[in-house]
Design an enzyme around this catalytic site. Sequence first.
Site, PDB file in Angstrom:
ATOM      1  N   CYS A   1      40.992  10.616 -27.886  1.00 35.11           N
ATOM      2  CA  CYS A   1      42.221  11.375 -27.628  1.00 35.11           C
ATOM      3  C   CYS A   1      42.400  11.823 -26.183  1.00 35.11           C
ATOM      4  CB  CYS A   1      42.263  12.601 -28.537  1.00 35.11           C
ATOM      5  SG  CYS A   1      42.418  12.168 -30.249  1.00 35.11           S
TER       6      CYS A   1
HETATM    7  P1  NAD Z   1      42.119   6.031 -36.351  1.00 30.56           P
HETATM    8  O1  NAD Z   1      42.083   4.798 -35.536  1.00 30.56           O
HETATM    9  O2  NAD Z   1      40.854   6.676 -36.769  1.00 30.56           O
HETATM   10  O3  NAD Z   1      42.984   5.779 -37.671  1.00 30.56           O
HETATM   11  C1  NAD Z   1      44.235   5.167 -37.683  1.00 30.56           C
HETATM   12  C2  NAD Z   1      44.426   4.499 -39.035  1.00 30.56           C
HETATM   13  O4  NAD Z   1      45.762   4.022 -39.118  1.00 30.56           O
HETATM   14  C3  NAD Z   1      43.529   3.289 -39.247  1.00 30.56           C
HETATM   15  O5  NAD Z   1      42.832   3.429 -40.478  1.00 30.56           O
HETATM   16  C4  NAD Z   1      44.497   2.101 -39.287  1.00 30.56           C
HETATM   17  O6  NAD Z   1      44.071   1.063 -40.152  1.00 30.56           O
HETATM   18  C5  NAD Z   1      45.746   2.771 -39.799  1.00 30.56           C
HETATM   19  N1  NAD Z   1      46.975   2.043 -39.495  1.00 30.56           N
HETATM   20  C6  NAD Z   1      47.337   1.448 -38.339  1.00 30.56           C
HETATM   21  N2  NAD Z   1      48.558   0.927 -38.441  1.00 30.56           N
HETATM   22  C7  NAD Z   1      48.992   1.182 -39.714  1.00 30.56           C
HETATM   23  C8  NAD Z   1      50.183   0.921 -40.415  1.00 30.56           C
HETATM   24  N3  NAD Z   1      51.219   0.284 -39.834  1.00 30.56           N
HETATM   25  N4  NAD Z   1      50.280   1.348 -41.697  1.00 30.56           N
HETATM   26  C9  NAD Z   1      49.245   1.998 -42.285  1.00 30.56           C
HETATM   27  N5  NAD Z   1      48.104   2.278 -41.669  1.00 30.56           N
HETATM   28  C10 NAD Z   1      47.980   1.891 -40.381  1.00 30.56           C
HETATM   29  O7  NAD Z   1      43.016   7.069 -35.500  1.00 30.56           O
HETATM   30  P2  NAD Z   1      42.875   8.676 -35.498  1.00 30.56           P
HETATM   31  O8  NAD Z   1      41.724   9.084 -34.665  1.00 30.56           O
HETATM   32  O9  NAD Z   1      42.994   9.174 -36.893  1.00 30.56           O
HETATM   33  O10 NAD Z   1      44.173   9.082 -34.688  1.00 30.56           O
HETATM   34  C11 NAD Z   1      45.468   8.971 -35.241  1.00 30.56           C
HETATM   35  C12 NAD Z   1      46.447   9.684 -34.329  1.00 30.56           C
HETATM   36  O11 NAD Z   1      46.144  11.082 -34.306  1.00 30.56           O
HETATM   37  C13 NAD Z   1      46.401   9.230 -32.883  1.00 30.56           C
HETATM   38  O12 NAD Z   1      47.692   9.312 -32.340  1.00 30.56           O
HETATM   39  C14 NAD Z   1      45.499  10.259 -32.235  1.00 30.56           C
HETATM   40  O13 NAD Z   1      45.765  10.402 -30.853  1.00 30.56           O
HETATM   41  C15 NAD Z   1      45.887  11.519 -32.977  1.00 30.56           C
HETATM   42  N6  NAD Z   1      44.843  12.555 -33.023  1.00 30.56           N
HETATM   43  C16 NAD Z   1      43.532  12.201 -33.199  1.00 30.56           C
HETATM   44  C17 NAD Z   1      42.568  13.202 -33.269  1.00 30.56           C
HETATM   45  C18 NAD Z   1      41.102  12.844 -33.432  1.00 30.56           C
HETATM   46  O14 NAD Z   1      40.267  13.722 -33.225  1.00 30.56           O
HETATM   47  N7  NAD Z   1      40.752  11.630 -33.784  1.00 30.56           N
HETATM   48  C19 NAD Z   1      42.932  14.551 -33.180  1.00 30.56           C
HETATM   49  C20 NAD Z   1      44.280  14.866 -33.039  1.00 30.56           C
HETATM   50  C21 NAD Z   1      45.238  13.859 -32.968  1.00 30.56           C
END
Ligand code: NAD
Length: 429
Positions: A266
């Site tokens: 992030c």
């Molecule tokens: P991640 O990569 O762990 O998970 C994303 C998931 O989305 C994956 O399982 C992927 O298969 C799925 N995906 C992708 N395209 C898809 C679609 N079209 N339909 C259905 N599923 C789909 O990502 P994350 O770490 O959970 O982050 C997600 C968002 O949240 C990002 O924008 C990130 O910046 C934000 N965020 C992350 C955190 C963190 O600590 N990881 C904290 C706050 C915000």
Amino acid sequence: MRISIIGAGYVGLVTAVALATKGHNIIVIDVDNIKVDAINRGESPIWEEGLDELLLNCVRDDGSLKASSDYGEILDSDVTLICVDTISKSDGSLNLSNIEDSVKGIGTVLSKKRDYHVVVTRSTVIPGTTRNLIVPLLGKYSGKQVGSELGVAVNPEFMQEGKALQTSSHPDRIIIGEYDRKAGDMVRGIYDDISVPILRTDITTAEMIKSASNAFLTTKISFINEIGNICQKLGIDVYTVAKGMGFDHRIGDQFLNAGVGFGGSCLPKDLKALLFTSVNDLSYRPRLLEAVYDVNRDQAMRMIELAEQKLGNLANKRISILGLAFKPNTADIRVAPAIEIIRRLLEKGALIAAYDPEAMLDARRILPQARYCDSAIEAVSDSDCVLVLTEWNEFRDESLYHGKVVIDGRRILIPERAKAFCDYQGICW
Ligand code: NAD
């Protein structure tokens, strides 16, 4: 409430379990069938303290959570949270293709729904994304009037990996950006049982609150690392300086741990995206944020400079790496300082022996040239130099370092004590 969540990654799954545990009915939708099947068996595809037990409980015992790869399941919910990944492109801007795909899928399904439904951006996006991309796409694919027939809101996630469940279930604040009032009211309803400050804004302000919060956290880290680099030259301990600063409530004592810098999926991504948008879309050059980025990039490379000062040419030198994850209590190595450091060390011909309690699987995949060990003891044996890159508790065991050359990137040891049993060097202390 019946809530569908798109994306079963860190944010989606943790949000799903946190909300299911509070009594909401959750369907998680992901394109990755391996994740979907694992979740339906009650097995978490990501590692977070306590997640396995709670997930199993939600899936098996009370049936409040299930996973699917079928967007059609959205029809059985009232609210849809978009939690897909928004990774960096090579120019620093965000790749929004997963957001676009998910919104098209949601819109298409909602074209068949008669009742009002709310779509919420929970992924981190650049300010303006919901208004300029998500709202028009939803309107196009659902054929509905957004703002009346179909509600839109932004509800950023502020969880911290490593303590994701706790920080997602008990956030410091809840930000609700609302396109239409009814959408904001429905999102507010999800958090009826939480008594923390709730700020309701327009959708673009909510997106900016998330971007600015992450930019501020990175600024704090690069700031204290820069102060650390100055302190080191003055022979002063930056940790004592940070402690003295932290008593001031205007400053606070969090995020003032000098070290090897920030990483993860992030902070670097969101900082780069804000920089890109600022320069390219808004014609404003944010010099402070550029410096935050540069200081962080250079800070990790200090570990290599210090190793060269100790060992000279690093070719064929045996370097032990303790810690691969970008922070402790997570298996996440995305943009972890350790990964870039190992890459550079390998380029210099060093022989790497690495260990991390949780993050070895992904590291093995992207850096197969390193040797991965079963324990910290194995990783540090026969070593010319040990680099500590993640502050896992087990690395606090002083006996690991006796008689070794140690470069500490995380203040894992107490310097004055460590100097008595190893050749100790802190990254900026
Ligand atoms: P991640 O990569 O762990 O998970 C994303 C998931 O989305 C994956 O399982 C992927 O298969 C799925 N995906 C992708 N395209 C898809 C679609 N079209 N339909 C259905 N599923 C789909 O990502 P994350 O770490 O959970 O982050 C997600 C968002 O949240 C990002 O924008 C990130 O910046 C934000 N965020 C992350 C955190 C963190 O600590 N990881 C904290 C706050 C915000």
